[in-house]
Enzyme design. Structure first.
Site, mmCIF file in Angstrom:
data_model
loop_
_atom_site.group_PDB
_atom_site.id
_atom_site.type_symbol
_atom_site.label_atom_id
_atom_site.label_comp_id
_atom_site.label_asym_id
_atom_site.label_seq_id
_atom_site.Cartn_x
_atom_site.Cartn_y
_atom_site.Cartn_z
ATOM 1 N N LYS A 80 0.890 -1.146 0.062
ATOM 2 C CA LYS A 80 -0.091 0.149 0.120
ATOM 3 C C LYS A 80 0.954 1.090 -0.146
ATOM 4 O O LYS A 80 1.964 1.217 0.358
ATOM 5 C CB LYS A 80 -0.814 -0.095 1.103
ATOM 6 N N ASN A 183 -18.969 6.164 -2.043
ATOM 7 C CA ASN A 183 -18.943 5.602 -3.170
ATOM 8 C C ASN A 183 -19.274 4.140 -3.095
ATOM 9 O O ASN A 183 -20.074 3.691 -3.868
ATOM 10 C CB ASN A 183 -17.396 5.697 -3.659
ATOM 11 N N TYR A 186 -23.381 3.779 -1.482
ATOM 12 C CA TYR A 186 -24.561 4.227 -2.272
ATOM 13 C C TYR A 186 -24.687 2.917 -3.197
ATOM 14 O O TYR A 186 -26.044 2.669 -3.399
ATOM 15 C CB TYR A 186 -24.145 5.357 -3.304
HETATM 16 N N1 LIG Z 1 -13.666 2.102 -2.746
HETATM 17 C C1 LIG Z 1 -13.438 0.762 -2.714
HETATM 18 O O1 LIG Z 1 -13.309 0.069 -3.733
HETATM 19 C C2 LIG Z 1 -13.278 0.111 -1.228
HETATM 20 C C3 LIG Z 1 -12.626 -1.076 -1.381
HETATM 21 C C4 LIG Z 1 -12.439 -1.814 -0.351
HETATM 22 C C5 LIG Z 1 -12.454 -1.133 0.824
HETATM 23 N N2 LIG Z 1 -13.067 0.221 1.084
HETATM 24 C C6 LIG Z 1 -13.505 0.975 2.308
HETATM 25 O O2 LIG Z 1 -14.833 1.068 2.262
HETATM 26 C C7 LIG Z 1 -15.118 2.317 3.201
HETATM 27 C C8 LIG Z 1 -15.872 3.267 2.136
HETATM 28 O O3 LIG Z 1 -14.906 3.453 0.943
HETATM 29 P P1 LIG Z 1 -15.758 4.463 -0.310
HETATM 30 O O4 LIG Z 1 -14.730 4.355 -1.537
HETATM 31 O O5 LIG Z 1 -17.062 4.491 -0.262
HETATM 32 O O6 LIG Z 1 -15.315 5.952 0.582
HETATM 33 P P2 LIG Z 1 -16.054 7.313 0.526
HETATM 34 O O7 LIG Z 1 -15.238 8.457 1.206
HETATM 35 O O8 LIG Z 1 -16.566 7.580 -0.650
HETATM 36 O O9 LIG Z 1 -17.271 7.122 1.560
HETATM 37 C C9 LIG Z 1 -17.214 6.870 2.803
HETATM 38 C C10 LIG Z 1 -18.348 7.823 3.338
HETATM 39 O O10 LIG Z 1 -18.296 7.765 4.760
HETATM 40 C C11 LIG Z 1 -18.677 9.085 5.395
HETATM 41 N N3 LIG Z 1 -18.442 9.045 6.724
HETATM 42 C C12 LIG Z 1 -17.026 9.447 7.354
HETATM 43 N N4 LIG Z 1 -16.893 9.586 8.331
HETATM 44 C C13 LIG Z 1 -18.239 9.229 9.069
HETATM 45 C C14 LIG Z 1 -18.871 9.077 10.119
HETATM 46 N N5 LIG Z 1 -18.276 9.170 11.185
HETATM 47 N N6 LIG Z 1 -20.278 8.731 10.311
HETATM 48 C C15 LIG Z 1 -20.841 8.368 8.987
HETATM 49 N N7 LIG Z 1 -20.315 8.714 7.883
HETATM 50 C C16 LIG Z 1 -19.285 8.918 7.935
HETATM 51 C C17 LIG Z 1 -18.230 10.050 4.416
HETATM 52 O O11 LIG Z 1 -18.772 11.195 4.359
HETATM 53 C C18 LIG Z 1 -18.384 9.406 3.022
HETATM 54 O O12 LIG Z 1 -19.413 9.630 2.641
HETATM 55 C C19 LIG Z 1 -13.464 2.748 3.544
HETATM 56 O O13 LIG Z 1 -13.326 2.331 4.653
HETATM 57 C C20 LIG Z 1 -12.677 2.050 2.469
HETATM 58 O O14 LIG Z 1 -11.362 1.865 3.318
HETATM 59 C C21 LIG Z 1 -13.164 0.880 -0.147
HETATM 60 C C1 LIG Z 2 -6.662 -1.986 -5.081
HETATM 61 C C2 LIG Z 2 -7.658 -1.262 -4.502
HETATM 62 C C3 LIG Z 2 -8.742 -1.466 -5.378
HETATM 63 C C4 LIG Z 2 -7.583 -1.442 -3.085
HETATM 64 C C5 LIG Z 2 -8.902 -1.014 -2.163
HETATM 65 N N1 LIG Z 2 -8.905 0.446 -1.988
HETATM 66 C C6 LIG Z 2 -8.952 -1.861 -0.933
HETATM 67 O O1 LIG Z 2 -8.846 -1.282 0.087
HETATM 68 O O2 LIG Z 2 -9.159 -3.123 -1.059
#
Ligand SMILES: NC(=O)c1ccc[n+]([C@@H]2O[C@H](COP(=O)([O-])OP(=O)(O)OC[C@H]3O[C@@H](n4cnc5c(N)ncnc54)[C@H](O)[C@@H]3O)[C@@H](O)[C@H]2O)c1
Ligand SMILES: CC(C)C[C@H](N)C(=O)O
Length: 365
Positions: A80, A183, A186
């Site tokens: 990472k 993201n 939703y």
């Molecule tokens: N995007 C991916 O493909 C992906 C993959 C694996 C893991 N994740 C994990 O999933 C989680 C969400 O990712 P994302 O890409 O949707 O991020 P994002 O930033 O689009 O969404 C996170 C949301 O949480 C809200 N938030 C922050 N603090 C908060 C609180 N205290 N209470 C309520 N809401 C709160 C933010 O306003 C935001 O709308 C993260 O932990 C990320 O590490 C994401």
């Molecule tokens: C490689 C990425 C899509 C990784 C993603 N941010 C995760 O925590 O899984």
């Protein structure tokens, strides 16, 4: 922090500091384990309170990717990057170009993608300097934004966890409390709504909440109310460490299944929810859809093939649950066991000598 002591204790391979004065780039690339293949993991851009906090985050997240990739059945190790800075103010094109050159310098040991604070557009800039980047625009024949695919994986994993808790994987009529509707969440809400689940949502961003209320008929609650709502499933999709001493007594859900990374504040919290009979879908198993999708780019991206693999998050959660039952352990430990056993099997199978072009025998020709 005594860095070498820490690297040794948790079996890290490499920690790289990248500095570019012109663009202001300050990045830390952590490579945890490359037994299964090159380390793949996203780049997070964040305003860290200290350099130590940034190093710790890079290390912790890199190790998480080793486990995520191994448990997902990918032939990839874990790594990472964190870039120190505010993604809303401090980004510039030169920064991601400079970062791309640093990645290229690692010659394929590390491959990046999106994480919190970085976007497809950032990956496209990195791609100007290196091919060791995924999650780039579909215009390049690539997979684009991983979030909707992560959401689909979470949805599939939630169904598998629901089957264990309720005897059926149907989510119709089930009440799901979703924390954070960004993201990933939703898109998760859309799948849940289409199946007939009832949604309770919260977010610190009012617009995100309103969108879920309007689009999916969700009920909105304040951020600190989400833990205690009457629901069947709690889906943490915002922050880490939300399963902790203060929140566990409030939780009424029978299932915890969401996208957030590092949901357990401490491993003891995984033990407590296990004792309470809550079915916990381990975070790095259920949220692997995004990395499974971007990893498919390494084979020449094919969306149908990638989505078929992401559907497998369902059976991965089933596997974790069955290991947990077999070994009488909580699911978070079962997930670690599944990942570690795969890495060990592969380490052993790669122990035979194999001639390659860099080997000393070639130099004698
Ligand atoms: N995007 C991916 O493909 C992906 C993959 C694996 C893991 N994740 C994990 O999933 C989680 C969400 O990712 P994302 O890409 O949707 O991020 P994002 O930033 O689009 O969404 C996170 C949301 O949480 C809200 N938030 C922050 N603090 C908060 C609180 N205290 N209470 C309520 N809401 C709160 C933010 O306003 C935001 O709308 C993260 O932990 C990320 O590490 C994401
Ligand atoms: C490689 C990425 C899509 C990784 C993603 N941010 C995760 O925590 O899984």
């Amino acid at each position: 922090m005594e860095i070498f002591k820490y690297l040794e204790q948790y079996d890290y391979e490499q920690l790289v500091f990248c500095q570019d004065k012109q663009s202001g780039l300050k990045a830390i690339i952590a490579i945890h384990d490359t037994t299964l293949g090159p380390a793949l993991g996203g780049t997070r851009m964040w305003t860290y309170a200290s350099e130590e906090a940034a190093i710790e985050d890079a290390l912790r997240l890199a190790k998480g990717m080793t486990y995520k990739n191994a448990a997902a059945g990918l032939n990839l190790g874990g790594g990472k990057t964190v870039i120190i800075g505010d993604p809303r103010k401090d980004k510039n094109e030169e920064m991601f170009r400079a970062f791309g050159r640093f990645i290229q310098g690692l010659n394929g040991r590390y491959i990046t993608a999106e994480d919190v604070g970085t976007t497809v557009a950032d990956m496209d800039i990195i791609h100007e300097e290196t091919d060791y980047v995924t999650g780039i625009s579909p215009a390049f024949g690539s997979s684009g934004n991983p979030s909707p695919v992560t959401a689909f994986g979470v949805y599939r994993g939630m169904k598998a966890a629901a089957k264990e808790a309720f005897g059926s994987d149907s989510l119709e009529g089930k009440v799901v409390a979703v924390q954070g509707v960004g993201n990933v969440a939703y898109n998760l809400c859309r799948h849940l709504h289409e199946e007939g689940a009832k949604l309770i949502v919260t977010d610190i961003n009012k617009e995100s909440v309103m969108r879920a209320v309007e689009d999916f008929g969700a009920k909105a609650v304040d951020p600190d109310e989400i833990y205690g709502v009457e629901c069947d499933i709690y889906a943490p999709c915002a922050l880490g460490a939300v399963i902790n001493d203060a929140t566990i007594p409030q939780i009424k859900a029978k299932v915890i299944a969401g996208a957030a990374n590092n949901q357990l504040k401490d491993t003891k919290h995984g033990d407590i929810i296990h004792e309470l009979g809550i079915v916990y879908a381990p975070d790095y198993v259920i949220n692997a859809g995004g990395v499974i999708n971007v990893a498919d780019e390494l084979y020449g991206y094919n969306s149908d093939r990638a989505m078929k693999k992401v559907e497998g998050v369902y059976s991965n959660i089933e596997k974790v649950i069955s290991i947990a039952k077999r070994d009488c352990i909580p699911t978070y430990k079962a997930a670690d066991r599944m990942a570690e056993e795969r890495i060990e099997r592969m380490r052993n199978s790669r122990s035979q000598f194999l001639l390659n072009e860099k080997h000393i025998l070639n130099r004698r020709r």
